[in-house]
Design an enzyme around this catalytic site. Structure first.
Site, mmCIF file in Angstrom:
data_model
loop_
_atom_site.group_PDB
_atom_site.id
_atom_site.type_symbol
_atom_site.label_atom_id
_atom_site.label_comp_id
_atom_site.label_asym_id
_atom_site.label_seq_id
_atom_site.Cartn_x
_atom_site.Cartn_y
_atom_site.Cartn_z
ATOM 1 C CG HIS A 1 -1.824 -1.071 1.450
ATOM 2 N ND1 HIS A 1 -1.656 -2.036 2.415
ATOM 3 C CD2 HIS A 1 -2.976 -1.369 0.802
ATOM 4 C CE1 HIS A 1 -2.668 -2.877 2.356
ATOM 5 N NE2 HIS A 1 -3.482 -2.512 1.394
ATOM 6 C CB SER B 1 -1.809 -10.141 0.944
ATOM 7 O OG SER B 1 -3.157 -10.255 1.359
HETATM 8 P P1 AMP Z 1 -6.577 -3.387 -0.280
HETATM 9 O O1 AMP Z 1 -6.375 -2.633 0.988
HETATM 10 O O2 AMP Z 1 -6.245 -4.826 -0.196
HETATM 11 O O3 AMP Z 1 -7.917 -3.110 -0.916
HETATM 12 O O4 AMP Z 1 -5.512 -2.779 -1.292
HETATM 13 C C1 AMP Z 1 -5.467 -1.424 -1.588
HETATM 14 C C2 AMP Z 1 -4.579 -1.213 -2.788
HETATM 15 O O5 AMP Z 1 -3.262 -1.679 -2.487
HETATM 16 C C3 AMP Z 1 -5.067 -2.003 -4.005
HETATM 17 O O6 AMP Z 1 -4.919 -1.204 -5.154
HETATM 18 C C4 AMP Z 1 -4.137 -3.176 -4.020
HETATM 19 O O7 AMP Z 1 -3.948 -3.739 -5.312
HETATM 20 C C5 AMP Z 1 -2.844 -2.556 -3.528
HETATM 21 N N1 AMP Z 1 -1.940 -3.585 -3.016
HETATM 22 C C6 AMP Z 1 -2.237 -4.572 -2.143
HETATM 23 N N2 AMP Z 1 -1.171 -5.389 -1.980
HETATM 24 C C7 AMP Z 1 -0.180 -4.887 -2.757
HETATM 25 C C8 AMP Z 1 1.149 -5.287 -3.028
HETATM 26 N N3 AMP Z 1 1.708 -6.356 -2.461
HETATM 27 N N4 AMP Z 1 1.873 -4.540 -3.887
HETATM 28 C C9 AMP Z 1 1.334 -3.447 -4.497
HETATM 29 N N5 AMP Z 1 0.080 -3.032 -4.278
HETATM 30 C C10 AMP Z 1 -0.676 -3.727 -3.426
#
Ligand code: AMP
Length: 294
Positions: free
Chosen positions: A46, A197
């Site tokens: 993030h 993640s």
């Molecule tokens: P989330 O909080 O899981 O909804 O993720 C928020 C944003 O962070 C989304 O655009 C995800 O694709 C991005 N994101 C999550 N994990 C990663 C990662 N390992 N590398 C790059 N971006 C990420």
């Protein structure tokens, strides 16, 4: 009265209306906005988006909202990690100017009963893979992201390639809405190759070891591609072999041409290729992907 909290130099708003006002004021002052939507439990993946949004714009904002519309079951929603205090500190230390949160009621003020919210369709890129294994998930994402886009208005919005199918869906949405500009950022990984993640904290040590098979499976597909393999079925079989391990349940391990997402079956031989994997390790579902032709 609106509730406004100043988190040192970063503004923390708990109302989308206030956030919209802040974004408008930034544009009035001639600033460009970089926006990073998140569900919190922030990690370096993030934060790479936040850093890029700060570097490429003169104002940076993020949202933290665990969107109930994109969870198929209440248990998964309840188990989703939450750590607001740490999130706020991380956003601030990475240069974010404003973070906003909100309730489903605040994002859908015209609807009195949140069970009545009509979800938007994720469109053609919502079909297959996530669309098949998490029915309704990408529709739920589209529904909230449309409200987030409306809240922030004209901006550059940063998404991670880690959620590859999501990037296709939200790019369609942004195009249909006429704004914002979607920037897709590379996946950040641990040294082991495991994609960061928020759900990784839910893995036991053994489960994490199993999850570390995902990236080698993607690399095996890329090696096969480099050696000339262009058949999606054979590339899939190569990944499945790497993933065959007790305790690792594969939902899909497929290769698709992102430019011809909806062709079923995929045309052979593939011209461009993205390898995509979804597995369940214990109660945790993980996804990852890798471009093969670059
Ligand atoms: P989330 O909080 O899981 O909804 O993720 C928020 C944003 O962070 C989304 O655009 C995800 O694709 C991005 N994101 C999550 N994990 C990663 C990662 N390992 N590398 C790059 N971006 C990420």
């Amino acid at each position: 009265m609106q509730h406004v909290i100043l988190f040192d130099a970063m503004l923390h708003l708990d109302s989308p209306t206030e956030a919209a006002r802040w974004c408008s004021a930034q544009r009035d002052h001639g600033r460009t906005i970089g926006f990073v939507p998140t569900m919190g439990a922030l990690h370096s993946g993030h934060l790479s988006l936040v850093t890029r949004a700060c570097n490429e714009n003169t104002a940076c904002c993020a949202s933290i909202f665990i969107n109930p519309l994109q969870f198929e079951d209440a248990e998964d929603y309840d188990a989703y990690p939450r750590d607001t205090e740490s999130d706020l500190a991380l956003l601030k230390s990475h240069g974010c100017d404003m973070v906003f949160m909100g309730s489903l009621h605040q994002f859908f003020p015209e609807i009195s009963d949140i069970n009545e919210i009509k979800t938007l369709s994720a469109g053609p890129h919502g079909s297959g893979l996530e669309g098949q294994f998490r029915p309704g998930h990408l529709d739920g994402v589209t529904t909230i992201v449309e409200r987030l886009f409306r809240t922030v208005g004209a901006a550059r919005v940063y998404f991670g390639e880690k959620d590859f199918q999501q990037t296709l869906v939200v790019s369609d949405l942004a195009r249909d809405m006429g704004y914002p500009e979607v920037v897709v950022c590379p996946t950040v990984r641990e040294d082991s190759g495991l994609a960061l993640s928020s759900r990784n904290v839910l893995l036991s040590t053994d489960e994490k070891t199993r999850a570390q098979r995902i990236y080698p499976a993607l690399l095996a597909a890329r090696d096969a591609w480099s050696s000339g393999e262009r058949d999606p079925g054979r590339l899939s079989a190569i990944m499945m072999e790497c993933l065959s391990l007790d305790g690792l349940v594969v939902e899909y391990a497929e290769v698709r041409d992102p430019g011809h997402w909806i062709s079923e079956p995929q045309a052979t031989p593939l011209e461009h290729a993205q390898a995509l994997i979804a597995v369940r390790v214990g109660s945790v579902r993980l996804i990852d992907n890798l471009r093969l032709d670059q």
